[in-house]
Design an enzyme around this catalytic site. Sequence first.
Site, PDB file in Angstrom:
ATOM      1  N   TRP A 100     -11.153  -8.678 -19.207  1.00  0.00           N
ATOM      2  CA  TRP A 100     -11.912  -7.537 -19.748  1.00  0.00           C
ATOM      3  C   TRP A 100     -10.989  -6.427 -20.216  1.00  0.00           C
ATOM      4  CZ3 TRP A 100     -16.109  -9.330 -21.358  1.00  0.00           C
ATOM      5  CH2 TRP A 100     -16.878 -10.207 -20.606  1.00  0.00           C
ATOM      6  N   ASP A 167     -13.716   1.233 -16.975  1.00  0.00           N
ATOM      7  CA  ASP A 167     -14.767   0.225 -17.115  1.00  0.00           C
ATOM      8  C   ASP A 167     -15.175  -0.147 -15.686  1.00  0.00           C
ATOM      9  OD1 ASP A 167     -16.326  -2.022 -17.405  1.00  0.00           O
ATOM     10  OD2 ASP A 167     -14.860  -3.192 -18.537  1.00  0.00           O
ATOM     11  N   LYS A 191     -24.659  -5.923 -14.274  1.00  0.00           N
ATOM     12  CA  LYS A 191     -23.931  -6.390 -13.101  1.00  0.00           C
ATOM     13  C   LYS A 191     -24.475  -5.754 -11.824  1.00  0.00           C
ATOM     14  CE  LYS A 191     -20.904  -8.776 -15.556  1.00  0.00           C
ATOM     15  NZ  LYS A 191     -19.986  -8.076 -16.432  1.00  0.00           N
TER      16      LYS A 191
HETATM   17  C1  LIG Z   1     -19.287  -8.255 -17.788  1.00  0.00           C
HETATM   18  C2  LIG Z   1     -18.202  -7.292 -18.036  1.00  0.00           C
HETATM   19  C3  LIG Z   1     -17.958  -6.756 -19.313  1.00  0.00           C
HETATM   20  C4  LIG Z   1     -18.748  -7.174 -20.540  1.00  0.00           C
HETATM   21  O1  LIG Z   1     -19.979  -6.596 -20.506  1.00  0.00           O
HETATM   22  P1  LIG Z   1     -21.022  -6.784 -21.720  1.00  0.00           P
HETATM   23  O2  LIG Z   1     -22.089  -5.849 -21.291  1.00  0.00           O
HETATM   24  O3  LIG Z   1     -21.430  -8.215 -21.708  1.00  0.00           O
HETATM   25  O4  LIG Z   1     -20.358  -6.384 -22.964  1.00  0.00           O
HETATM   26  C5  LIG Z   1     -16.956  -5.825 -19.454  1.00  0.00           C
HETATM   27  N1  LIG Z   1     -16.218  -5.439 -18.406  1.00  0.00           N
HETATM   28  C6  LIG Z   1     -16.399  -5.938 -17.161  1.00  0.00           C
HETATM   29  C7  LIG Z   1     -15.548  -5.466 -16.041  1.00  0.00           C
HETATM   30  C8  LIG Z   1     -17.400  -6.876 -16.951  1.00  0.00           C
HETATM   31  O5  LIG Z   1     -17.588  -7.371 -15.728  1.00  0.00           O
END
Ligand SMILES: *Cc1c(COP(=O)(O)O)cnc(C)c1O
Length: 354
Positions: A100, A167, A191
Amino acid sequence: MKKHNFSAGPCILPREVMDKAADAVRDLDGTGLSLIEISHRSAEFVAVMERARSLVLELMDLEGKGYEVLFLQGGASMQFLMAAYNLLETRAGYINTGTWSGKAIKEARLFGEVLEVASSEADQFRSIPKGFEVPAGLDYLHLTTNNTIFGTQFKDIPQCDAPLVADMSSDIFSRSMDFSQFGLIYAGAQKNMGPAGATLVVVREDLLGRVTRKIPSMLDYQVHISKDSMFNTPPVFAVYTSMLTLQWLKAQGGIAAMEERNAKKAKLLYSEIDLNPLFQGFAATADRSDMNATFTLTDPELKDRFDQMWKAAGINGLNGHRSVGGYRASMYNALSLESVGVLVDVMSDLERKA
Ligand SMILES: *Cc1c(COP(=O)(O)O)cnc(C)c1O
Protein backbone atom coordinates in the site's frame (compact mmCIF):
# COMPACT_ATOMS: atom_id res chain seq x y z
CA MET A 1 -23.89 -22.22 11.53
CA LYS A 2 -22.25 -19.13 12.98
CA LYS A 3 -19.52 -17.75 10.73
CA HIS A 4 -16.31 -16.38 12.15
CA ASN A 5 -15.28 -13.76 9.65
CA PHE A 6 -11.52 -13.14 9.53
CA SER A 7 -11.67 -11.47 6.13
CA ALA A 8 -9.15 -8.65 5.49
CA GLY A 9 -11.65 -6.36 3.81
CA PRO A 10 -14.43 -5.81 3.17
CA CYS A 11 -14.77 -7.32 6.57
CA ILE A 12 -16.86 -8.02 9.61
CA LEU A 13 -19.09 -5.29 11.02
CA PRO A 14 -21.01 -5.38 14.30
CA ARG A 15 -24.21 -7.43 14.00
CA GLU A 16 -26.38 -4.63 15.39
CA VAL A 17 -24.92 -2.20 12.84
CA MET A 18 -25.90 -4.63 10.10
CA ASP A 19 -29.44 -4.93 11.47
CA LYS A 20 -29.92 -1.16 11.79
CA ALA A 21 -28.47 -0.53 8.32
CA ALA A 22 -30.83 -3.13 6.85
CA ASP A 23 -33.80 -1.48 8.62
CA ALA A 24 -32.80 1.95 7.28
CA VAL A 25 -32.68 0.62 3.74
CA ARG A 26 -36.34 -0.36 4.16
CA ASP A 27 -37.45 2.66 6.20
CA LEU A 28 -35.23 5.40 7.57
CA ASP A 29 -36.29 6.28 11.11
CA GLY A 30 -40.03 5.99 10.38
CA THR A 31 -39.96 8.42 7.46
CA GLY A 32 -41.64 5.84 5.24
CA LEU A 33 -38.73 6.21 2.82
CA SER A 34 -35.56 4.24 2.29
CA LEU A 35 -32.19 5.65 3.25
CA ILE A 36 -31.10 5.07 -0.33
CA GLU A 37 -34.02 6.84 -1.98
CA ILE A 38 -34.24 10.08 0.02
CA SER A 39 -32.47 13.24 -1.03
CA HIS A 40 -29.01 13.66 0.37
CA ARG A 41 -30.11 17.28 0.97
CA SER A 42 -33.00 16.16 3.18
CA ALA A 43 -32.87 17.15 6.85
CA GLU A 44 -32.67 13.44 7.74
CA PHE A 45 -29.57 12.73 5.70
CA VAL A 46 -27.83 16.01 6.47
CA ALA A 47 -28.19 15.06 10.15
CA VAL A 48 -26.61 11.66 9.45
CA MET A 49 -23.60 13.25 7.75
CA GLU A 50 -23.17 15.76 10.55
CA ARG A 51 -23.44 13.06 13.22
CA ALA A 52 -20.85 10.92 11.42
CA ARG A 53 -18.43 13.82 11.06
CA SER A 54 -18.74 14.94 14.65
CA LEU A 55 -18.44 11.39 16.04
CA VAL A 56 -15.10 11.05 14.26
CA LEU A 57 -13.76 14.21 15.92
CA GLU A 58 -15.17 13.16 19.29
CA LEU A 59 -13.78 9.61 19.20
CA MET A 60 -10.35 10.87 18.09
CA ASP A 61 -10.39 13.69 20.63
CA LEU A 62 -9.85 16.25 17.87
CA GLU A 63 -12.73 18.61 18.64
CA GLY A 64 -11.73 22.26 18.47
CA LYS A 65 -8.25 21.46 17.21
CA GLY A 66 -8.59 22.74 13.65
CA TYR A 67 -9.49 19.46 11.93
CA GLU A 68 -12.15 18.83 9.29
CA VAL A 69 -13.77 15.48 8.54
CA LEU A 70 -14.83 14.37 5.07
CA PHE A 71 -16.48 11.24 3.73
CA LEU A 72 -15.30 10.96 0.14
CA GLN A 73 -15.39 8.30 -2.57
CA GLY A 74 -12.65 6.51 -4.49
CA GLY A 75 -11.24 4.50 -1.58
CA ALA A 76 -7.90 4.91 0.11
CA SER A 77 -6.42 4.48 -3.38
CA MET A 78 -7.88 7.85 -4.39
CA GLN A 79 -6.25 9.39 -1.31
CA PHE A 80 -2.84 8.21 -2.54
CA LEU A 81 -3.09 10.86 -5.22
CA MET A 82 -5.38 13.35 -3.51
CA ALA A 83 -3.05 13.76 -0.52
CA ALA A 84 -0.17 14.57 -2.85
CA TYR A 85 -2.31 16.78 -5.10
CA ASN A 86 -3.27 18.93 -2.10
CA LEU A 87 -0.09 18.89 -0.02
CA LEU A 88 2.96 18.13 -2.17
CA GLU A 89 4.59 21.30 -3.47
CA THR A 90 8.25 20.31 -3.68
CA ARG A 91 9.34 17.23 -1.78
CA ALA A 92 7.66 14.66 0.44
CA GLY A 93 9.01 11.72 2.43
CA TYR A 94 7.44 8.27 2.37
CA ILE A 95 8.12 5.25 4.54
CA ASN A 96 7.82 2.14 2.43
CA THR A 97 6.36 -0.72 4.47
CA GLY A 98 4.77 -2.70 1.67
CA THR A 99 2.26 -2.85 -1.13
CA TRP A 100 0.00 0.00 0.00
CA SER A 101 2.79 2.46 0.74
CA GLY A 102 4.35 1.49 -2.58
CA LYS A 103 1.16 2.48 -4.36
CA ALA A 104 1.01 5.75 -2.44
CA ILE A 105 4.61 6.50 -3.47
CA LYS A 106 3.85 5.79 -7.13
CA GLU A 107 0.98 8.29 -7.18
CA ALA A 108 2.87 10.98 -5.23
CA ARG A 109 5.71 10.89 -7.79
CA LEU A 110 3.28 12.44 -10.28
CA PHE A 111 3.25 15.62 -8.21
CA GLY A 112 6.75 16.23 -6.92
CA GLU A 113 9.92 14.74 -5.55
CA VAL A 114 9.37 11.73 -3.35
CA LEU A 115 12.09 10.56 -0.97
CA GLU A 116 11.83 7.02 0.28
CA VAL A 117 12.93 7.91 3.79
CA ALA A 118 12.98 4.31 5.01
CA SER A 119 11.95 0.93 3.68
CA SER A 120 11.57 -2.62 4.95
CA GLU A 121 11.66 -4.08 1.46
CA ALA A 122 15.01 -5.80 2.17
CA ASP A 123 13.29 -8.18 4.60
CA GLN A 124 10.17 -8.75 2.47
CA PHE A 125 8.31 -6.16 4.56
CA ARG A 126 8.37 -8.37 7.66
CA SER A 127 9.33 -5.42 9.84
CA ILE A 128 8.83 -1.71 10.43
CA PRO A 129 11.89 0.48 9.73
CA LYS A 130 13.40 2.05 12.84
CA GLY A 131 16.12 4.53 13.71
CA PHE A 132 16.03 6.36 10.38
CA GLU A 133 16.65 10.05 9.85
CA VAL A 134 13.92 12.21 8.42
CA PRO A 135 15.48 14.99 6.30
CA ALA A 136 14.41 18.57 6.98
CA GLY A 137 12.27 20.57 4.59
CA LEU A 138 9.68 17.96 3.64
CA ASP A 139 6.16 19.06 2.77
CA TYR A 140 5.01 16.01 4.73
CA LEU A 141 6.01 12.53 5.82
CA HIS A 142 3.68 9.70 4.76
CA LEU A 143 3.30 6.37 6.53
CA THR A 144 0.93 3.42 6.48
CA THR A 145 0.17 2.80 10.15
CA ASN A 146 -0.89 -0.82 9.62
CA ASN A 147 0.25 -3.01 6.78
CA THR A 148 -2.76 -5.12 6.02
CA ILE A 149 -0.99 -7.51 3.66
CA PHE A 150 2.23 -8.22 5.59
CA GLY A 151 0.78 -7.95 9.09
CA THR A 152 3.07 -5.27 10.49
CA GLN A 153 2.08 -2.15 12.40
CA PHE A 154 3.84 0.98 13.61
CA LYS A 155 3.88 0.76 17.41
CA ASP A 156 5.66 4.10 17.71
CA ILE A 157 4.77 6.85 15.30
CA PRO A 158 7.91 8.58 13.97
CA GLN A 159 8.39 12.13 15.16
CA CYS A 160 9.50 14.83 12.75
CA ASP A 161 9.06 18.48 11.91
CA ALA A 162 7.03 17.85 8.78
CA PRO A 163 3.27 17.20 9.02
CA LEU A 164 2.47 13.50 9.21
CA VAL A 165 0.14 11.98 6.63
CA ALA A 166 -1.18 8.55 7.55
CA ASP A 167 -3.01 5.83 5.68
CA MET A 168 -4.91 4.25 8.58
CA SER A 169 -7.24 2.14 6.45
CA SER A 170 -6.74 -1.05 8.40
CA ASP A 171 -6.26 0.15 11.97
CA ILE A 172 -8.42 3.23 12.23
CA PHE A 173 -10.30 3.39 15.57
CA SER A 174 -8.52 0.24 16.76
CA ARG A 175 -6.05 1.79 19.22
CA SER A 176 -5.56 4.97 21.17
CA MET A 177 -3.07 7.51 19.99
CA ASP A 178 -2.58 11.22 19.93
CA PHE A 179 -4.33 11.88 16.65
CA SER A 180 -3.35 15.55 16.78
CA GLN A 181 0.19 14.52 15.79
CA PHE A 182 -1.15 13.94 12.25
CA GLY A 183 -1.84 16.56 9.61
CA LEU A 184 -3.90 14.23 7.44
CA ILE A 185 -5.43 10.84 8.18
CA TYR A 186 -7.29 8.79 5.60
CA ALA A 187 -8.93 5.38 5.60
CA GLY A 188 -11.13 3.36 3.28
CA ALA A 189 -14.23 2.55 5.32
CA GLN A 190 -14.36 -1.13 4.50
CA LYS A 191 -11.69 -2.35 6.91
CA ASN A 192 -12.83 -1.16 10.30
CA MET A 193 -15.69 1.25 9.87
CA GLY A 194 -18.33 0.44 7.30
CA PRO A 195 -19.08 -0.86 3.84
CA ALA A 196 -16.91 -0.05 0.84
CA GLY A 197 -17.78 3.18 -0.90
CA ALA A 198 -16.84 5.81 1.67
CA THR A 199 -13.36 7.02 2.53
CA LEU A 200 -12.72 8.88 5.74
CA VAL A 201 -10.48 11.93 5.55
CA VAL A 202 -9.44 13.90 8.63
CA VAL A 203 -7.35 16.92 7.76
CA ARG A 204 -5.86 19.86 9.64
CA GLU A 205 -7.28 22.76 7.74
CA ASP A 206 -4.28 25.08 8.05
CA LEU A 207 -2.23 22.69 5.87
CA LEU A 208 -4.48 23.32 2.88
CA GLY A 209 -4.19 26.02 0.24
CA ARG A 210 -0.39 26.03 0.33
CA VAL A 211 0.34 24.36 -3.02
CA THR A 212 0.53 26.55 -6.11
CA ARG A 213 -1.00 24.10 -8.61
CA LYS A 214 -4.65 24.26 -9.62
CA ILE A 215 -6.69 21.42 -8.16
CA PRO A 216 -9.83 20.05 -9.85
CA SER A 217 -12.85 20.56 -7.59
CA MET A 218 -13.54 16.89 -6.90
CA LEU A 219 -9.94 16.38 -5.76
CA ASP A 220 -9.69 19.54 -3.68
CA TYR A 221 -10.13 19.01 0.06
CA GLN A 222 -11.01 22.70 0.47
CA VAL A 223 -13.93 22.39 -1.93
CA HIS A 224 -15.33 19.40 -0.04
CA ILE A 225 -14.82 21.16 3.31
CA SER A 226 -16.62 24.28 2.10
CA LYS A 227 -19.63 22.09 1.22
CA ASP A 228 -19.62 20.13 4.50
CA SER A 229 -18.67 16.93 2.63
CA MET A 230 -21.68 17.33 0.32
CA PHE A 231 -20.08 18.87 -2.75
CA ASN A 232 -21.72 16.13 -4.76
CA THR A 233 -23.96 13.22 -3.80
CA PRO A 234 -22.18 11.40 -1.00
CA PRO A 235 -22.24 7.59 -0.75
CA VAL A 236 -25.30 7.69 1.50
CA PHE A 237 -25.46 4.02 2.51
CA ALA A 238 -21.74 3.82 3.31
CA VAL A 239 -21.83 7.06 5.31
CA TYR A 240 -24.93 5.97 7.23
CA THR A 241 -23.49 2.56 8.08
CA SER A 242 -20.16 4.11 9.09
CA MET A 243 -22.10 6.46 11.36
CA LEU A 244 -23.79 3.44 12.98
CA THR A 245 -20.39 1.80 13.57
CA LEU A 246 -19.10 5.01 15.14
CA GLN A 247 -22.13 5.09 17.46
CA TRP A 248 -21.50 1.43 18.32
CA LEU A 249 -17.86 2.21 19.01
CA LYS A 250 -18.77 5.03 21.35
CA ALA A 251 -21.26 2.82 23.22
CA GLN A 252 -18.57 0.13 23.62
CA GLY A 253 -16.37 2.63 25.45
CA GLY A 254 -14.62 4.28 22.52
CA ILE A 255 -11.19 3.66 21.08
CA ALA A 256 -9.56 2.80 24.43
CA ALA A 257 -12.02 -0.06 24.98
CA MET A 258 -11.44 -1.29 21.43
CA GLU A 259 -7.70 -1.26 21.97
CA GLU A 260 -8.04 -3.41 25.08
CA ARG A 261 -10.24 -5.95 23.28
CA ASN A 262 -8.00 -5.99 20.23
CA ALA A 263 -4.89 -6.54 22.35
CA LYS A 264 -6.54 -9.55 24.02
CA LYS A 265 -7.50 -11.07 20.68
CA ALA A 266 -4.03 -10.53 19.22
CA LYS A 267 -2.32 -11.96 22.30
CA LEU A 268 -4.46 -15.09 22.19
CA LEU A 269 -3.67 -15.78 18.53
CA TYR A 270 0.03 -14.86 18.59
CA SER A 271 0.57 -17.04 21.68
CA GLU A 272 -0.81 -19.99 19.74
CA ILE A 273 1.33 -19.17 16.70
CA ASP A 274 4.43 -19.03 18.94
CA LEU A 275 3.69 -22.10 21.05
CA ASN A 276 2.33 -24.41 18.38
CA PRO A 277 5.27 -25.96 16.46
CA LEU A 278 3.10 -26.37 13.34
CA PHE A 279 2.84 -22.60 12.84
CA GLN A 280 5.25 -19.77 12.24
CA GLY A 281 4.56 -16.04 12.30
CA PHE A 282 5.47 -14.04 9.19
CA ALA A 283 6.06 -10.58 10.69
CA ALA A 284 8.89 -9.66 13.07
CA THR A 285 7.60 -10.15 16.62
CA ALA A 286 8.09 -6.54 17.74
CA ASP A 287 6.18 -5.19 14.76
CA ARG A 288 3.23 -7.58 14.69
CA SER A 289 -0.10 -6.05 13.81
CA ASP A 290 -2.97 -6.38 16.26
CA MET A 291 -5.31 -6.23 13.26
CA ASN A 292 -3.87 -8.66 10.70
CA ALA A 293 -1.90 -11.65 11.91
CA THR A 294 0.11 -13.35 9.14
CA PHE A 295 1.44 -16.88 9.58
CA THR A 296 2.36 -20.06 7.73
CA LEU A 297 2.35 -23.78 8.36
CA THR A 298 5.80 -25.18 9.12
CA ASP A 299 4.84 -28.31 7.20
CA PRO A 300 3.10 -27.43 3.91
CA GLU A 301 1.84 -31.02 3.70
CA LEU A 302 -0.70 -30.16 6.39
CA LYS A 303 -2.36 -27.48 4.29
CA ASP A 304 -5.33 -29.48 3.05
CA ARG A 305 -6.12 -30.85 6.46
CA PHE A 306 -5.83 -27.46 8.19
CA ASP A 307 -7.96 -25.79 5.50
CA GLN A 308 -10.67 -28.41 5.92
CA MET A 309 -10.60 -28.00 9.68
CA TRP A 310 -10.97 -24.24 9.85
CA LYS A 311 -13.65 -24.24 7.18
CA ALA A 312 -15.55 -26.90 9.08
CA ALA A 313 -15.37 -24.71 12.20
CA GLY A 314 -17.21 -21.92 10.36
CA ILE A 315 -14.14 -19.76 9.81
CA ASN A 316 -14.08 -17.54 6.73
CA GLY A 317 -11.41 -15.42 5.04
CA LEU A 318 -8.23 -16.96 6.46
CA ASN A 319 -6.21 -17.23 3.26
CA GLY A 320 -3.20 -14.94 3.07
CA HIS A 321 -2.94 -12.19 0.48
CA ARG A 322 -2.00 -13.61 -2.92
CA SER A 323 1.35 -11.81 -2.78
CA VAL A 324 2.39 -13.37 0.54
CA GLY A 325 0.61 -16.72 0.73
CA GLY A 326 0.08 -18.60 3.96
CA TYR A 327 -2.65 -17.39 6.28
CA ARG A 328 -3.89 -14.05 7.50
CA ALA A 329 -6.32 -13.65 10.36
CA SER A 330 -7.82 -10.17 10.34
CA MET A 331 -9.16 -9.24 13.76
CA TYR A 332 -10.93 -5.95 13.25
CA ASN A 333 -12.94 -4.22 15.98
CA ALA A 334 -16.15 -6.16 15.39
CA LEU A 335 -14.54 -9.61 15.57
CA SER A 336 -15.16 -11.23 18.95
CA LEU A 337 -12.62 -12.84 21.24
CA GLU A 338 -14.78 -15.95 20.94
CA SER A 339 -14.10 -16.14 17.19
CA VAL A 340 -10.35 -15.94 17.80
CA GLY A 341 -10.81 -18.72 20.37
CA VAL A 342 -12.42 -20.90 17.70
CA LEU A 343 -9.42 -20.41 15.40
CA VAL A 344 -6.94 -21.13 18.20
CA ASP A 345 -8.83 -24.32 19.07
CA VAL A 346 -8.59 -25.47 15.45
CA MET A 347 -4.85 -24.76 15.45
CA SER A 348 -4.24 -26.73 18.63
CA ASP A 349 -6.51 -29.50 17.36
CA LEU A 350 -4.30 -29.78 14.30
CA GLU A 351 -1.26 -30.19 16.53
CA ARG A 352 -2.97 -32.96 18.49
CA LYS A 353 -4.00 -34.83 15.36
CA ALA A 354 -0.89 -34.28 13.22
C1 LIG B 1 -7.23 -1.87 1.73
C2 LIG B 1 -6.20 -0.83 1.86
C3 LIG B 1 -6.04 0.19 0.91
C4 LIG B 1 -6.88 0.27 -0.35
O1 LIG B 1 -8.13 0.71 -0.05
P1 LIG B 1 -9.22 0.98 -1.20
O2 LIG B 1 -10.30 1.60 -0.39
O3 LIG B 1 -9.57 -0.35 -1.76
O4 LIG B 1 -8.64 1.89 -2.19
C5 LIG B 1 -5.08 1.16 1.13
N1 LIG B 1 -4.31 1.12 2.22
C6 LIG B 1 -4.40 0.15 3.16
C7 LIG B 1 -3.51 0.17 4.34
C8 LIG B 1 -5.36 -0.85 3.00
O5 LIG B 1 -5.46 -1.81 3.91
